[in-house]
Design an enzyme around this catalytic site. Sequence first.
Site, PDB file in Angstrom:
ATOM      1  N   ARG A   1       0.877  -1.177   0.000  1.00 52.33           N
ATOM      2  CA  ARG A   1       0.000   0.000   0.000  1.00 52.33           C
ATOM      3  C   ARG A   1       0.907   1.217   0.000  1.00 52.33           C
ATOM      4  NH1 ARG A   1      -5.280   1.327   3.543  1.00 52.33           N
ATOM      5  NH2 ARG A   1      -6.070   0.076   1.820  1.00 52.33           N
TER       6      ARG A   1
ATOM      7  N   HIS B   1      -7.245   1.061  -6.582  1.00 55.71           N
ATOM      8  CA  HIS B   1      -7.441   0.105  -5.476  1.00 55.71           C
ATOM      9  C   HIS B   1      -8.127  -1.144  -6.042  1.00 55.71           C
ATOM     10  CE1 HIS B   1      -7.620  -1.402  -1.524  1.00 55.71           C
ATOM     11  NE2 HIS B   1      -8.482  -0.588  -0.946  1.00 55.71           N
TER      12      HIS B   1
ATOM     13  N   CYS C   1     -16.383   1.475   0.573  1.00 58.34           N
ATOM     14  CA  CYS C   1     -15.176   0.674   0.781  1.00 58.34           C
ATOM     15  C   CYS C   1     -14.741   0.677   2.242  1.00 58.34           C
ATOM     16  CB  CYS C   1     -14.050   1.193  -0.109  1.00 58.34           C
ATOM     17  SG  CYS C   1     -13.739   2.960   0.116  1.00 58.34           S
TER      18      CYS C   1
ATOM     19  N   ARG D   1     -13.656  -8.636   1.717  1.00 56.45           N
ATOM     20  CA  ARG D   1     -12.233  -8.372   1.441  1.00 56.45           C
ATOM     21  C   ARG D   1     -11.430  -9.647   1.699  1.00 56.45           C
ATOM     22  NH1 ARG D   1     -10.008  -3.232   1.341  1.00 56.45           N
ATOM     23  NH2 ARG D   1      -8.207  -4.337   0.510  1.00 56.45           N
TER      24      ARG D   1
HETATM   25  N1   CP Z   1     -11.147  -0.324   2.205  1.00 60.64           N
HETATM   26  C1   CP Z   1      -9.878  -0.389   2.644  1.00 60.64           C
HETATM   27  O1   CP Z   1      -8.929  -0.558   1.881  1.00 60.64           O
HETATM   28  O2   CP Z   1      -9.754  -0.247   4.008  1.00 60.64           O
HETATM   29  P1   CP Z   1      -8.373  -0.042   4.809  1.00 60.64           P
HETATM   30  O3   CP Z   1      -7.864   1.320   4.418  1.00 60.64           O
HETATM   31  O4   CP Z   1      -8.761  -0.116   6.246  1.00 60.64           O
HETATM   32  O5   CP Z   1      -7.426  -1.114   4.400  1.00 60.64           O
HETATM   33  N1  NVA Z   2      -9.928   6.769  -1.195  1.00 58.76           N
HETATM   34  C1  NVA Z   2      -9.583   6.254   0.111  1.00 58.76           C
HETATM   35  C2  NVA Z   2      -9.768   4.781   0.156  1.00 58.76           C
HETATM   36  C3  NVA Z   2      -9.450   4.134   1.473  1.00 58.76           C
HETATM   37  C4  NVA Z   2      -9.618   2.643   1.434  1.00 58.76           C
HETATM   38  C5  NVA Z   2      -8.150   6.634   0.423  1.00 58.76           C
HETATM   39  O1  NVA Z   2      -7.306   6.539  -0.473  1.00 58.76           O
HETATM   40  O2  NVA Z   2      -7.871   7.036   1.556  1.00 58.76           O
END
Ligand code: CP
Ligand code: NVA
Length: 306
Positions: free
Chosen positions: A103, A130, A265, A293
């Site tokens: 990430r 994502h 999400c 997920r």
């Molecule tokens: N939706 C999602 O990716 O959640 P997190 O940021 O908690 O991993």
């Molecule tokens: N758009 C959000 C998604 C989190 C899962 C972010 O990037 O923070």
Amino acid sequence: MNHFLDLADLTSEQLHNLLDLAAHLKSERKTQGANTPILANRALAMIFEKPSLRTRVSFEMGMVHLGGHAIFLPPSEIKMGGRETIADVSRVLSGYVDGVMARLFRHDHLLALATHGTIPVINGLTDYNHPAQAVTDLFTIWEHVGRLENVKVVYVGDGNNVARSLLLGAAMTGMHMTVASPEGYTLSPNDYEEAMARRVSASQEIALVTDPVAAMADADIVYTDVWTSMGQEEETAERLRVFPPYQINAQLVAHAKPDCRIMHCLPAHRGEEITDEAADSAQSILFEQAENRLHAQKAILATLLR
Ligand code: CP
Ligand code: NVA
């Protein structure tokens, strides 16, 4: 499939295979209490430059359920490109583990990680997209509606990473999708063109619009994401000024199909992009989506690391 970086790298068939495998792994665990340990002796490194609840826990438990091992590397450890080059990080990890989930802020850093190593790299979210979330979302919609073809998804809010992957995934699976965002926060013409090019049927409607109320017409799925994503915190005040007409609330949802489902999400900033009333309504499938997920991540892991 060598990596999982962008749904654009997959064929529609490969995407459907991931959905089928997620369904199989979910059912296997629900009916037999455990998954077959198909990733025994496999290890996944998980690099996080940003916070996470769902991505971290679902990938880590996914590895545990499949008999493998996951190593959490928080932001203080690797410092992509700061402590040593990304290419060196990638080469070193290739000697230790069987895959990397990352990430990251910069999508080009994710691509560099994939280019220089010899092991699969999985996208756990970048500023750009994502895709692991999108696989989960398609799987969840398929479970609830019973099909993807001709289902209409309306995404309301920031035209960012989550919307970008969902738009492409919707196009690749026969869905209609409208993305309603404020001026200046829409997905790009490139995103639109990419989605149009990956449609499986010319009758699929794909639209980027600015009117959230008109967008709701015939929506089977109403979807939103936070107004201020991780890394954009200095823009919070301006976003709080611009985005309120794009809040998912009972009044807006009343313009969708009466039996529409509400998705997010997560994490949710309740009171901003979604009200408690909408998030906790009978139409909300937020927490089934969050659970999925786990099942979707296992499908990605099983496909790449086996
Ligand atoms: N939706 C999602 O990716 O959640 P997190 O940021 O908690 O991993
Ligand atoms: N758009 C959000 C998604 C989190 C899962 C972010 O990037 O923070």
